[in-house]
Scaffold this motif. Structure first.
Motif, PDB file in Angstrom:
ATOM      1  N   GLY A 104       0.907  -1.354  -0.203  1.00  0.00           N
ATOM      2  CA  GLY A 104      -0.076   0.192   0.086  1.00  0.00           C
ATOM      3  C   GLY A 104       0.716   1.355   0.019  1.00  0.00           C
ATOM      4  O   GLY A 104       0.505   2.139  -0.800  1.00  0.00           O
ATOM      5  N   ARG A 105       1.837   1.174   0.801  1.00  0.00           N
ATOM      6  CA  ARG A 105       2.747   2.473   0.664  1.00  0.00           C
ATOM      7  C   ARG A 105       3.303   2.591  -0.819  1.00  0.00           C
ATOM      8  O   ARG A 105       3.680   3.734  -1.078  1.00  0.00           O
ATOM      9  N   LEU A 106       3.788   1.400  -1.117  1.00  0.00           N
ATOM     10  CA  LEU A 106       4.480   1.517  -2.772  1.00  0.00           C
ATOM     11  C   LEU A 106       3.545   2.432  -3.585  1.00  0.00           C
ATOM     12  O   LEU A 106       3.936   3.134  -4.572  1.00  0.00           O
ATOM     13  N   ALA A 107       2.109   1.937  -3.542  1.00  0.00           N
ATOM     14  CA  ALA A 107       1.255   2.543  -4.622  1.00  0.00           C
ATOM     15  C   ALA A 107       0.993   3.993  -4.170  1.00  0.00           C
ATOM     16  O   ALA A 107       1.083   4.556  -5.428  1.00  0.00           O
ATOM     17  N   VAL A 108       1.115   4.516  -2.893  1.00  0.00           N
ATOM     18  CA  VAL A 108       0.964   5.895  -2.862  1.00  0.00           C
ATOM     19  C   VAL A 108       2.123   6.488  -2.960  1.00  0.00           C
ATOM     20  O   VAL A 108       2.119   7.659  -3.635  1.00  0.00           O
ATOM     21  N   LEU A 109       3.328   6.145  -2.760  1.00  0.00           N
ATOM     22  CA  LEU A 109       4.785   6.640  -2.892  1.00  0.00           C
ATOM     23  C   LEU A 109       5.107   6.725  -4.351  1.00  0.00           C
ATOM     24  O   LEU A 109       5.444   7.803  -4.901  1.00  0.00           O
ATOM     25  N   ARG A 111       4.251  12.665  -9.197  1.00  0.00           N
ATOM     26  CA  ARG A 111       3.741  14.066  -8.971  1.00  0.00           C
ATOM     27  C   ARG A 111       2.271  14.047  -9.320  1.00  0.00           C
ATOM     28  O   ARG A 111       1.585  15.115  -9.414  1.00  0.00           O
ATOM     29  N   GLN A 112       1.638  12.964  -8.833  1.00  0.00           N
ATOM     30  CA  GLN A 112       0.261  12.897  -8.899  1.00  0.00           C
ATOM     31  C   GLN A 112      -0.332  13.389  -7.638  1.00  0.00           C
ATOM     32  O   GLN A 112      -1.494  13.653  -7.512  1.00  0.00           O
ATOM     33  N   LEU A 113       0.518  13.184  -6.430  1.00  0.00           N
ATOM     34  CA  LEU A 113       0.039  13.515  -5.109  1.00  0.00           C
ATOM     35  C   LEU A 113       1.189  14.188  -4.564  1.00  0.00           C
ATOM     36  O   LEU A 113       2.342  13.923  -4.701  1.00  0.00           O
ATOM     37  N   GLN A 148       3.442  15.305  -0.956  1.00  0.00           N
ATOM     38  CA  GLN A 148       4.027  14.625   0.227  1.00  0.00           C
ATOM     39  C   GLN A 148       3.135  14.749   1.441  1.00  0.00           C
ATOM     40  O   GLN A 148       2.916  13.826   2.126  1.00  0.00           O
ATOM     41  N   ALA A 149       2.417  16.035   1.380  1.00  0.00           N
ATOM     42  CA  ALA A 149       1.403  16.067   2.698  1.00  0.00           C
ATOM     43  C   ALA A 149       0.234  15.193   2.553  1.00  0.00           C
ATOM     44  O   ALA A 149      -0.298  14.559   3.404  1.00  0.00           O
ATOM     45  N   GLN A 150      -0.273  15.055   1.401  1.00  0.00           N
ATOM     46  CA  GLN A 150      -1.548  14.276   0.996  1.00  0.00           C
ATOM     47  C   GLN A 150      -1.134  12.826   1.178  1.00  0.00           C
ATOM     48  O   GLN A 150      -1.924  12.005   1.860  1.00  0.00           O
ATOM     49  N   ALA A 151      -0.018  12.436   0.895  1.00  0.00           N
ATOM     50  CA  ALA A 151       0.734  10.988   0.993  1.00  0.00           C
ATOM     51  C   ALA A 151       0.802  10.782   2.704  1.00  0.00           C
ATOM     52  O   ALA A 151       0.357   9.621   3.022  1.00  0.00           O
ATOM     53  N   ALA A 152       1.285  11.664   3.146  1.00  0.00           N
ATOM     54  CA  ALA A 152       1.334  11.484   4.756  1.00  0.00           C
ATOM     55  C   ALA A 152       0.077  11.372   5.279  1.00  0.00           C
ATOM     56  O   ALA A 152      -0.328  10.405   6.250  1.00  0.00           O
ATOM     57  N   GLN A 153      -0.980  12.330   5.096  1.00  0.00           N
ATOM     58  CA  GLN A 153      -2.156  12.106   5.635  1.00  0.00           C
ATOM     59  C   GLN A 153      -2.882  10.725   5.176  1.00  0.00           C
ATOM     60  O   GLN A 153      -3.635   9.943   6.166  1.00  0.00           O
ATOM     61  N   GLN A 154      -2.848  10.307   4.047  1.00  0.00           N
ATOM     62  CA  GLN A 154      -3.325   8.765   3.631  1.00  0.00           C
ATOM     63  C   GLN A 154      -2.561   7.519   4.386  1.00  0.00           C
ATOM     64  O   GLN A 154      -3.056   6.920   4.729  1.00  0.00           O
ATOM     65  N   LEU A 155      -1.354   7.645   4.554  1.00  0.00           N
ATOM     66  CA  LEU A 155      -0.616   6.665   5.144  1.00  0.00           C
ATOM     67  C   LEU A 155      -0.486   6.599   6.802  1.00  0.00           C
ATOM     68  O   LEU A 155      -0.024   6.096   7.156  1.00  0.00           O
ATOM     69  N   GLY A 156      -1.177   7.991   7.431  1.00  0.00           N
ATOM     70  CA  GLY A 156      -0.775   8.127   8.689  1.00  0.00           C
ATOM     71  C   GLY A 156       0.676   8.239   9.247  1.00  0.00           C
ATOM     72  O   GLY A 156       0.991   7.982  10.122  1.00  0.00           O
TER      73      GLY A 156
END
Length: 455
Positions: A11-16, A22-24, A26-34
């Motif tokens: 799941g982390r790989l998909a978000v990162l 540059r589709q997300l 870093q702040a949005q990724a941090a919020q999704q992954l907690g």
């Protein structure tokens, strides 16, 4: 090289990957992954430099920092093999903690025992068919009683019966005792000790055996146990099924596991020794399993009379007719009422005979104790011939044992006679030699063959 990732790491790989494309942000990724933004930056750096393998935990395939040393594990398993091989993990942990200073959890020991083949994991219990009845609110409102026939000494002594009284509100074992059989006298003995120590409960819950009730509803005469309860002011209640008094049934399931092993470790090899040791074990059992009642009131009514009066209530009561000479016949004995007593009964009066557990007899008439003397007349009638269904097996076992001993003595005598004949001894007090030929036939001399007999 194929990289194996956990679901979390995938799941982390998909978000990162979306962050690197540059589709997300870093702040949005941090919020999704907690995670924090700083951690997202570290993971993106690893993904660029090491690829997908950089997201795999560095602790993978490494031993835990809290892993228990192998030497400690082996020493504990060796103790289990030596002393607690047939114990469950929870019971084994209790003994290891008390006797050997074991400080780890039951689940840790359970895993070790399963890996070592010392314990088989059990399947989950099926859903209850009979919904559990709520406990009573106060201590002493209801006491469940029953007896359990079991090989309590694992062959070190004869099979016997454990009679137990358990409080419904707390699960506290109020009294228990080993008896040779499940009998009225056994229940009365436990009842006497419970009333003397705790007081009389409001009600007692039992099965519908003949010890506790009569199946003929038209018979007004109570059983011995019912009579004692009525004199103590205790209400007898009978259950329609074993499930209705499940608390005492589950108690015996626990005791058949824990009590048997405890007596083995303590070296208990007989009923007398077990009964002397049992109160200490029950105190520890109640501290481990008893619960607090919903209400603090104790409904036991303290016994205010003397111990002799209580023993008299909890004894067996019989009625016999007195003859013109003041003699009562009871279980093969002649009970002669001494003359000169002002309250002596007349001829034909029904005298009450109280039979205590230790064998003592007490005669009374209209509440007055009668002095008497006893003579044994027919010893084979002592103890009575009437046996209820719960004691029939013990009586038959005793008869079978007596017969086996008789047959063993007879077989030994026959074997001895055969050995004497082979040695040439044909009379009980004679020496070795040829059999004497005489008209008289006695002793061990064998019969003459047909060829030597006279026509």
């Amino acid at each position: 090289m194929q990289v194996l990732m956990s679901v979390k790491e995938a799941g982390r790989l998909a978000v990162l990957s979306q962050v690197l494309q540059r589709q997300l942000s870093q702040a949005q990724a941090a919020q999704q992954l907690g995670l924090s933004v700083r951690q997202i930056k570290r993971l993106c750096r690893r993904l660029r430099t090491e690829g997908e393998a950089g997201l795999i935990s560095r602790r993978r395939a490494r031993p835990s920092n809290r892993k228990i040393a192998q030497a400690v594990r082996e020493s504990v398993l060796q103790l289990v093999r030596q002393h607690y091989r047939d114990f469950g993990p929870e019971l084994a942990r209790e003994y290891l903690a008390r006797e050997h200073g074991f400080i780890h959890s039951s689940e840790t020991l359970r895993g070790w025992m399963i890996e070592a083949g010392l314990w088989q994991p059990k399947p989950r219990r099926a859903a209850r068919v009979h919904p559990a009845r709520a406990r009573r609110a106060c201590l002493g409102e209801l006491v469940q009683i029953d007896g359990s026939h079991h090989d309590w000494f694992e062959g070190r002594a004869a099979r016997c019966c454990l009679i137990a009284f358990i409080d419904d509100a707390t699960g506290r074992v109020l009294g228990a005792r080993f008896e040779a059989s499940e009998s009225t006298q056994g229940y009365l003995g436990v009842l006497e000790r419970c009333v003397a120590e705790h007081g009389a409960p409001l009600a007692i819950y039992s099965d519908r055996h003949a010890i506790f009730t009569k199946h003929d509803r038209e018979d007004p005469v109570p059983t011995q146990f019912e009579r004692a309860l009525l004199q103590l002011g205790i209400e007898p209640i009978c259950a329609h099924s074993p499930q209705a008094k499940g608390r005492v049934e589950r108690l015996f399931q626990t005791l058949q596991d824990r009590l048997v092993k405890a007596m083995r470790l303590a070296g208990i090899d007989g009923m007398a020794e077990a009964n002397a040791w049992l109160p200490g074990y029950l105190a520890a059992h109640n501290a481990r399993f008893a619960v607090a009642p919903r209400q603090a009131a104790d409904m036991h009514r303290p016994w205010l009379g003397s111990r002799h009066e209580l023993s008299r209530i909890c004894a067996l009561h019989h009625r016999r007719s007195a003859s013109g000479q003041g003699v009562c016949r009871f279980e093969g004995a002649l009970l002669q009422i001494e003359a000169g007593q002002a309250h002596a009964p007349r001829a034909g009066a029904m005298v009450e005979i109280v039979q205590f557990a230790d064998g003592r007899l007490e005669l009374s008439w209209r509440g007055q104790i009668l002095r008497h003397r006893a003579w044994g007349w027919h010893e084979h009638l002592k103890g009575g011939k009437t046996v209820d269904a719960k004691a029939i097996n013990d009586r038959v076992d005793a008869i079978v044992l007596k017969e086996r001993r008789r047959l063993a003595r007879l077989a030994a005598q026959i074997e001895h006679q055969d050995a004497q004949r082979r040695a040439g001894i044909y009379t009980p007090d004679g020496g070795a030699g040829a059999p004497r030929v005489a008209a008289q036939r006695y002793g061990l001399r064998p019969a003459r063959s047909a060829a030597t007999q006279s026509p």
